[in-house]
Design an enzyme around this catalytic site. Structure first.
Site, PDB file in Angstrom:
ATOM      1  N   GLY A   6       0.817  -1.203   0.000  1.00 17.86           N
ATOM      2  CA  GLY A   6       0.000   0.000   0.000  1.00 17.86           C
ATOM      3  C   GLY A   6       0.848   1.249   0.000  1.00 17.86           C
ATOM      4  N   THR A   7       0.627   2.106  -0.997  1.00 19.24           N
ATOM      5  CA  THR A   7       1.478   3.294  -1.100  1.00 19.24           C
ATOM      6  C   THR A   7       0.972   4.204  -2.202  1.00 19.24           C
ATOM      7  OG1 THR A   7       3.790   3.981  -1.269  1.00 19.24           O
ATOM      8  CG2 THR A   7       3.060   2.369  -2.834  1.00 19.24           C
ATOM      9  N   THR A   8       1.603   5.349  -2.329  1.00 15.08           N
ATOM     10  CA  THR A   8       1.449   6.210  -3.501  1.00 15.08           C
ATOM     11  C   THR A   8       2.826   6.725  -3.885  1.00 15.08           C
ATOM     12  OG1 THR A   8      -0.738   6.954  -2.741  1.00 15.08           O
ATOM     13  CG2 THR A   8       0.313   8.221  -4.499  1.00 15.08           C
TER      14      THR A   8
END
EC number: 3.4.25.1
Length: 223
Positions: A6-8
């Site tokens: 999970g990340t951007t």
């Protein structure tokens, strides 16, 4: 067992430079596993990369690329080019396609003969050269909305930095798997520069002050 994910991440090309930016949150299912996760790495003097997905897989790739870049420099006396680095990673990922690395990668670099370069790679080794911008991770759909609306190929480095941070901030506000601060790198013909927390805070502070001024003007007009 859930893996940390999970990340951007955001990468964009502006005036003779590449900007890479990531958030710092690593999640394990619904748990925030790490609030200071490193997702932005310097690979060589003129190359950096971002990671999204399985942390263990991504870190193994980072270690391999750093080692290969150093070996290349020892053998040739030159820095590996961004395209060669991306192609090497593409081959590594494709060779493991039956047991893929669960990660998305952005590679940004500066080629001293060909200018700024930006590449995105998928888990099976698919490689795309990006001429404008790209984003990966769970928050990327939100980041893309900001980038599509405001990107300009001729923007200055400062404008590019502010846009990358704005795209990240928007994603962090809406995506539960992104957050807890940002990491930023600027890559120019001078090399890779990792921005300090103070420099990032200053850029974010300038954006906040401008937003407040705009909202104040709107209120005055409505009155």
């Amino acid at each position: 067992m859930d893996t940390m994910k999970g990340t951007t991440t955001v990468g964009l090309i502006c005036d003779d430079a590449v900007i890479l930016a990531t958030d710092k949150r690593a999640s394990m299912g619904n748990l925030i596993a790490d609030k200071e996760a490193k997702k932005l790495y310097k690979i060589d003097d003129y190359i950096a990369m971002t990671i999204a997905g399985s942390v263990g897989d991504a870190q193994a790739i980072v270690r391999a690329l750093i080692a290969e870049a150093r070996l290349y420099k020892m053998r040739t006396g030159k820095n590996i080019s961004p395209r060669a680095c991306a192609t090497l990673l593409s081959n590594i990922l494709h060779s493991s396609r039956m047991f893929p690395f669960l990660t998305q990668i952005i590679i940004g670099g500066y080629d001293l003969t060909d200018g700024p370069k930006l590449f995105s790679l998928d888990p099976l080794g698919g490689m795309n050269e990006e001429k404008t911008f790209t984003s990966t991770g769970s928050g990327s759909p939100i980041a893309y909305g900001v980038l599509e609306a405001e990107y300009d190929r001729d923007m200055s480095i400062e404008e590019g930095l502010k846009l990358a941070l704005k795209a990240l901030k928007s994603a962090m506000e809406r995506d539960t798997y992104s957050g807890n601060g940002v990491s930023v790198a600027v890559i120019t013909k001078e090399g890779v520069k990792l921005l300090s927390d103070e420099e990032i805070t200053k850029l974010l502070g300038n954006d906040k002050s401008k937003t407040k001024k705009k909202s104040t003007r709107r209120r005055k007009k409505s009155k």
